[in-house]
Every structure is written in structure tokens, then in C-alpha cells.
Design a protein around this motif. Structure first.
Motif, PDB file in Angstrom:
ATOM      1  N   GLN A 473       0.213  49.855   3.956  1.00  0.00           N
ATOM      2  CA  GLN A 473      -1.059  50.243   4.548  1.00  0.00           C
ATOM      3  C   GLN A 473      -1.242  51.755   4.653  1.00  0.00           C
ATOM      4  OE1 GLN A 473      -3.769  48.325   5.582  1.00  0.00           O
ATOM      5  NE2 GLN A 473      -2.670  46.785   4.379  1.00  0.00           N
ATOM      6  N   CYS A 474      -0.160  52.501   4.543  1.00  0.00           N
ATOM      7  CA  CYS A 474      -0.245  53.962   4.650  1.00  0.00           C
ATOM      8  C   CYS A 474       0.571  54.607   3.536  1.00  0.00           C
ATOM      9  CB  CYS A 474       0.267  54.446   6.009  1.00  0.00           C
ATOM     10  SG  CYS A 474      -0.808  53.995   7.396  1.00  0.00           S
ATOM     11  N   THR A 475      -0.035  55.538   2.841  1.00  0.00           N
ATOM     12  CA  THR A 475       0.611  56.223   1.719  1.00  0.00           C
ATOM     13  C   THR A 475       1.052  57.609   2.166  1.00  0.00           C
ATOM     14  OG1 THR A 475      -0.857  55.051   0.187  1.00  0.00           O
ATOM     15  CG2 THR A 475       0.343  56.966  -0.664  1.00  0.00           C
ATOM     16  N   VAL A 476       2.341  57.887   1.981  1.00  0.00           N
ATOM     17  CA  VAL A 476       2.885  59.188   2.366  1.00  0.00           C
ATOM     18  C   VAL A 476       2.649  60.187   1.231  1.00  0.00           C
ATOM     19  CG1 VAL A 476       4.977  60.431   3.050  1.00  0.00           C
ATOM     20  CG2 VAL A 476       4.634  58.062   3.767  1.00  0.00           C
ATOM     21  N   THR A 477       2.310  61.424   1.579  1.00  0.00           N
ATOM     22  CA  THR A 477       2.076  62.455   0.554  1.00  0.00           C
ATOM     23  C   THR A 477       3.366  62.767  -0.196  1.00  0.00           C
ATOM     24  OG1 THR A 477       2.509  64.229   2.147  1.00  0.00           O
ATOM     25  CG2 THR A 477       0.229  63.513   1.899  1.00  0.00           C
ATOM     26  N   ARG A 478       3.206  63.178  -1.446  1.00  0.00           N
ATOM     27  CA  ARG A 478       4.384  63.536  -2.252  1.00  0.00           C
ATOM     28  C   ARG A 478       5.056  64.788  -1.690  1.00  0.00           C
ATOM     29  NH1 ARG A 478       5.370  58.950  -3.983  1.00  0.00           N
ATOM     30  NH2 ARG A 478       4.091  58.553  -2.153  1.00  0.00           N
ATOM     31  N   SER A 479       4.272  65.664  -1.108  1.00  0.00           N
ATOM     32  CA  SER A 479       4.837  66.882  -0.527  1.00  0.00           C
ATOM     33  C   SER A 479       5.831  66.555   0.568  1.00  0.00           C
ATOM     34  CB  SER A 479       3.711  67.767   0.020  1.00  0.00           C
ATOM     35  OG  SER A 479       4.235  68.864   0.718  1.00  0.00           O
ATOM     36  N   TYR A 480       5.509  65.572   1.384  1.00  0.00           N
ATOM     37  CA  TYR A 480       6.410  65.187   2.475  1.00  0.00           C
ATOM     38  C   TYR A 480       7.750  64.696   1.925  1.00  0.00           C
ATOM     39  CZ  TYR A 480       8.275  62.759   6.517  1.00  0.00           C
ATOM     40  OH  TYR A 480       9.089  62.340   7.536  1.00  0.00           O
ATOM     41  N   LEU A 481       7.704  63.956   0.815  1.00  0.00           N
ATOM     42  CA  LEU A 481       8.941  63.450   0.218  1.00  0.00           C
ATOM     43  C   LEU A 481       9.825  64.587  -0.265  1.00  0.00           C
ATOM     44  CD1 LEU A 481       7.592  60.385  -1.822  1.00  0.00           C
ATOM     45  CD2 LEU A 481       8.656  60.391   0.438  1.00  0.00           C
ATOM     46  N   PHE A 482       9.203  65.630  -0.825  1.00  0.00           N
ATOM     47  CA  PHE A 482       9.986  66.777  -1.265  1.00  0.00           C
ATOM     48  C   PHE A 482      10.605  67.518  -0.078  1.00  0.00           C
ATOM     49  CE2 PHE A 482      10.111  67.617  -5.707  1.00  0.00           C
ATOM     50  CZ  PHE A 482       9.059  66.919  -6.276  1.00  0.00           C
ATOM     51  N   LEU A 483       9.857  67.614   1.016  1.00  0.00           N
ATOM     52  CA  LEU A 483      10.314  68.386   2.171  1.00  0.00           C
ATOM     53  C   LEU A 483      11.440  67.703   2.931  1.00  0.00           C
ATOM     54  CD1 LEU A 483       6.873  69.598   3.587  1.00  0.00           C
ATOM     55  CD2 LEU A 483       8.628  71.023   2.525  1.00  0.00           C
ATOM     56  N   HIS A 484      11.481  66.377   2.909  1.00  0.00           N
ATOM     57  CA  HIS A 484      12.402  65.644   3.783  1.00  0.00           C
ATOM     58  C   HIS A 484      13.317  64.709   3.013  1.00  0.00           C
ATOM     59  CE1 HIS A 484       9.046  66.845   6.428  1.00  0.00           C
ATOM     60  NE2 HIS A 484      10.008  67.046   7.307  1.00  0.00           N
ATOM     61  N   LYS A 485      13.678  65.092   1.803  1.00  0.00           N
ATOM     62  CA  LYS A 485      14.597  64.265   1.026  1.00  0.00           C
ATOM     63  C   LYS A 485      16.008  64.338   1.598  1.00  0.00           C
ATOM     64  CE  LYS A 485      14.858  61.501  -2.508  1.00  0.00           C
ATOM     65  NZ  LYS A 485      14.035  60.279  -2.552  1.00  0.00           N
TER      66      LYS A 485
END
Length: 538
Positions: A473-485
Motif C-alpha cells: 500500500q505504500c511505496t518507499v522512495t529509491r533515495s531512502y533505500l540508498f540512504l539506509h542500506k
């Protein structure tokens, strides 16, 4: 109809991105041309500096597009739009942004570890007149290989650091190796690139703490305080010249009878003659500044500068307060160090986060605001670098001055700004975590109907996306994935934010205690040569 709506909204987002891209290129060209030395300017170093700075700013400009695309997949009531109802369509859109990050971050790695070091060492070798072109290239490549080795090491570490549970102790060595390669293949190389970029972002964090924090205080206060009067400076400089000439005549009078001067007097005489030379050059620059129409226009725009300075200091205080609230929220409501102080929502009211959420539905207002924030960080960083210079621990390497900056210093400047803008993405996340992670997305939850006669009936209520939302139901931004890998990088960023707040407050006190700067600040230094004045006369 759904396909047409998808095309229209995608074209709108990328069209704004293209316009911003062109603006960034023009801004970078003007910015670099303003500071480069006219006598030592080189085409390759100029192009390298402009491209490096533009790539950094373009990477930051991709963040609002990322947030816009995930937000516009849904209606304000929390339901998916027709064109985004299919998981495959949403995946294609997310992959488009992901490939954009892949491309730009890969170019950043090439700039930091290959392009900029090679051009820098090439011009360092050129300073030796006995070295030919082939030797310059060979020596520059030799030093650049060290940077390439570091880059490869970071990529390998990021690629093979397991993020999931590894095979058990009873597994064979081949199964363990196979598991590592399956991890690398399933993530499409995301951990490797993320680890490398996060490592560079750590260096950018140090630059932000040193330069940006100080620049956020010194730039607005310089606008508010203004510069000293040109006429008063000329009068003061004339008095200093007369005083130094009198001291020189007094020393020379000691040897009128033929006796040689002592070593101490000779050293004093040499220092006084050097000081006199600087004062005379300073007098010439002050004379030019007094006749310059820009100085007169600047005096007429004094009220506007004061208002602009007040605005900038209020913006700096807003950022600092938002960052403090965000860090306090993480300290109170996150799982602590082991989780990287990550929270999936906002428990305390963050003014900047609320402002971005309010502007996001009216695209491109949030895009403009984030671009302004990024440019503000660059301008304040440049103000900090220009006032402090480029240092390696306690050794000053270069000064950054308008029209007098060497090619090597420009390359250093752009690398620092590139690293600062990399950390800007995390700074914006810290300032507005909810906005950067989900944008304005909402999801539907079923709630019991109010009233005693409602029975078992339920109604759908929309909520802002958070950690409790269903995954689909909610899509996380790709930027967030890069920041918190990697959680340990997030932990270091968290403590870096506290250091940034402290550095800003210290810089604010120092800037308040300093007096007005000279109208020719940075134009005349003791280590300049006489012919360098030609850059201002002609």
C-alpha cells in the motif's frame, strides 16, 4: 485513459527535471568562471570543475522526481490511480528512478576516484617545467591508480557484506560462496554502490560540519553587517603607508655612514618593504573599488541586503530547529544505535516536514523548495570555504578567491562541494523524514463505524503512510533505500547531525563577534605578485 494519465504525469515530472538540469548547468558555469584565475585558467580543469559540480546538483534534483512519482501513484484518499494499480507498472516506474540513481552515482564515483584526481595530479606535475607531456600523463595515472584501488575495495566490500542471514555452520564453502553471489545478483549491485556512496557521504558529512555549518552563519551576518566604507579604508591605508615608509627611512638612516645593518634590522627592513608593497597594491584596489559602479550599486541595495541577510539567518535557524526536532524524535522513538536510529514516521511536529507535505500535492512547489534548499546549502558551503580556505588538518592548502583561484584549488573545491551535496540528501531526510520516505502517500484502513446502531459495519479511513502500513500500500522512495542500506552509516549520520548543530551555534557566535569585512576582501594577499593586479585592472 490510464496509460495517457501515466504518460502525462511522467512527462511532467521529467520535464521539470530537464528544466532544472539546464538551470544547474548555467549556474555551474557562472559559478566556476567567477572564481577561476584568468592567468592560470585551463580548459580541461574548467570543464572538469563545471561537470563535477553539475553532476552533484543534478543528483540532488533527482530526489524530488523520486518523491513526486511515488506520491502521484495514489489519489489523496489513499487509493491507487488506474495506471498505478498494477504492481508491474509501479515497478517499472521505480526502476526508472533507480537506474537514474545508478547512473548518476556511478558517474560520481568516476569523478571522485578517477577523473578529478587525474586532472589534479596532471596540473600538479605541470608545475615542474622539466616534465614533458608524456611524463605528466604517466605520473598522473600512477597517482590516480591509488584512488581506483580504493574505489574497487569499497565496491567489493559493499557487494559481499551480507545483509541477510548467511547459511548455517553445516553449509559447505561452495554454498557460502554461492550465497554471496546470489545476494549480489538479487540486489542488482545496489549494496556495492550504496556502500561506496555512503563512504563518500561520510567525508561529505565532515565537510558539512566544517564548512556548511560555518557558512550558514557567516553568509547572512556578512549581508546584515555589510562592508567597511571605501573612503575610510583608503584613508586608513594611506596612513599605514606613511607609517611604514617612515619606519623604512628610519632603518635606512642607520647605514648612511657606511656601516652595514645588523641581521635583525635587515630582516625588519625586508618585512617592512614587503608590507609596503602589499599596502600600495591594496591602495590601487581600493581606488578601483571606489570608482567601480558595482560598489555604488551595492551601497544603494544595502536595505535589500539587510532583508536578505535576515531571511537567510531565519532559514538557517529553521533548518537547525527542524534538525534538532528530527534528532530528538530519533533519540526518543527509535530502536537506538543497533537500528541506525531509523524511525518510519514523525512523532514530533517538524515544521519543515509539514511544509513539504503541504506543498507536495501542488507540483512543482515542493520541487522548487528542495532545489532552493540544495542551492542554499551549496551557497553557504561556498561561503564557509571562501572564508576558511581549504585545509588539511592544520595546513592550509588553498585559498578560494574571486578570479584568483588556481585550477587545482577549483578541483578541490568542486570535489568538496560534490561530497557536500551527496550528504545534502541525508540532511533533507533528517529535516523532513516523512516527506523523503513516502511523499504524500496515504493508505486505507478499515475502522468500525461510529454509533451504537452500526453493528459490524466498517468504513475505510485514509492514513499517512508509515511503518504500520501494508507493504503493497505504500511505496518507499529509491533515495531512502540508498540512504539506509547499512545501519551503521545511519548511526554515524545521526551523531553527525548533532555535531552540525553544535558547529552552527559556534560559528554563529564567532560571526557575531567579528567586525565588518573589507570592500576588497580576498583581493589582496601578501603572497600575491604585482602582475596579479592585471586581473582586476583589465
Amino acid at each position: 485513459m490510464a496509460a495517457q494519465s501515466l504518460l502525462t504525469e511522467s512527462v511532467l515530472g521529467w520535464s521539470i527535471f530537464t528544466i532544472i538540469l539546464l538551470v544547474i548547468l548555467v549556474f555551474c558555469w557562472i559559478y566556476i568562471r567567477k572564481f577561476q584565475s584568468r592567468r592560470e585558467s585551463e580548459v580541461i580543469s574548467t570543464i572538469t570543475a563545471i561537470c563535477a559540480l553539475a553532476i552533484a546538483l543534478i543528483t540532488s534534483a533527482l530526489l524530488p522526481v523520486d518523491i513526486f512519482l511515488v506520491s502521484f501513484m495514489k489519489y489523496p484518499n489513499g487509493t491507487y490511480k488506474e495506471w498505478a494499480a498494477n504492481n508491474e507498472t509501479r515497478g517499472q516506474i521505480e526502476d526508472t528512478v533507480l537506474y537514474g540513481y545508478y547512473t548518476l552515482y556511478s558517474i560520481i564515483l568516476i569523478c571522485v576516484f578517477l577523473w578529478i584526481p587525474f586532472v589534479y595530479f596532471y596540473y600538479e606535475e605541470r608545475d615542474d617545467n622539466n616534465v614533458n607531456k608524456c611524463s605528466q600523463v604517466k605520473n598522473a595515472l600512477k597517482y590516480t591508480i591509488g584512488f581506483v584501488i580504493v574505489c574497487v575495495a569499497l565496491l567489493l566490500i559493499g557487494a559481499f557484506v551480507p545483509l541477510a542471514a548467511p547459511p548455517g555452520q553445516n553449509s559447505t564453502q561452495w554454498e557460502k560462496v554461492q550465497y554471496l553471489f546470489e545476494e549480489l545478483g538479487s540486489s542488482h549491485g545496489l549494496p556495492a554502490l550504496s556502500f561506496s556512496i555512503s563512504s563518500l557521504t561520510l567525508i561529505g558529512m565532515l565537510a558539512v560540519i566544517i564548512y556548511t555549518a560555518y557558512g550558514m552563519s557567516v553568509m547572512p551576518l556578512n549581508l546584515i553587517k555589510g562592508t567597511r566604507s571605501v573612503k575610510y579604508e583608503r584613508l586608513e591605508n594611506t596612513e599605514d603607508i606613511d607609517d611604514v615608509e617612515h619606519q623604512i627611512e628610519k632603518l635606512k638612516s642607520k647605514c648612511q655612514d657606511g656601516r652595514p645593518l645588523s641581521s635583525r634590522d635587515r630582516n625588519n627592513l625586508q618585512e617592512l618593504e614587503g608590507k609596503l608593497q602589499v599596502l600600495r597594491r591594496r591602495g590601487r584596489h581600493l581606488e578601483i573599488a571606489e570608482r567601480n559602479c558595482c560598489t555604488k550599486v551595492g551601497s544603494a541595495l544595502r536595505p535589500f541586503k539587510i532583508l536578505l541577510g535576515i531571511f537567510f539567518i531565519l532559514v538557517a535557524l529553521l533548518f537547525t530547529i527542524a534538525l534538532f526536532i528530527s534528532n530528538l524524535d530519533k533519540a526518543l522513538h527509535s530502536a537506538g544505535i543497533s537500528s541506525g536510529f531509523i524511525i518510519f514516521g514523525t512523532n514530533l511536529t517538524n515544521p519543515l516536514n509539514e511544509l513539504l507535505l503541504a506543498l507536495q500535492p501542488v507540483f512543482p512547489l515542493d520541487y522548487i523548495l528542495i532545489t532552493v534548499i540544495t542551492v542554499y546549502f551549496v551557497l553557504t558551503s561556498m561561503a564557509g570555504i571562501r572564508n576558511m580556505g581549504i585545509w588539511f588538518f592544520w595546513i592550509r592548502l588553498y585559498k578560494i578567491r574571486p578570479k584568483k583561484t588556481r585550477p587545482q584549488a577549483l578541483l578541490f573545491l568542486c570535489m568538496i562541494l560534490l561530497l557536500i551535496v551527496l550528504h545534502t540528501s541525508y540532511m533533507i531526510y533528517s529535516l523532513a523524514p516523512q516527506y523523503v520516505m513516502y511523499g504524500s502517500q496515504k493508505y486505507l484502513v478499515q475502522m468500525p463505524s461510529p454509533g451504537p446502531t452500526s453493528g459490524n459495519t466498517t468504513i475505510n479511513t485514509s492514513r499517512i503512510c508509515d511503518a504500520d502500513a501494508p507493504e503493497d500500500q505504500c511505496t518507499v522512495t529509491r533515495s531512502y533505500l540508498f540512504l539506509h542500506k547499512f545501519w551503521f552509516f545511519s548511526t554515524i549520520y545521526y551523531f553527525g547531525n548533532w555535531a552540525f548543530i553544535g558547529a552552527f551555534l559556534i560559528g554563529l557566535v564567532v560571526s557575531c563577534c567579528r567586525g565588518k569585512k573589507s570592500v576588497i576582501e580576498g583581493e589582496v594577499e601578501a603572497d600575491d605578485s604585482d602582475f596579479s593586479d592585471d586581473e582586476y585592472v583589465h
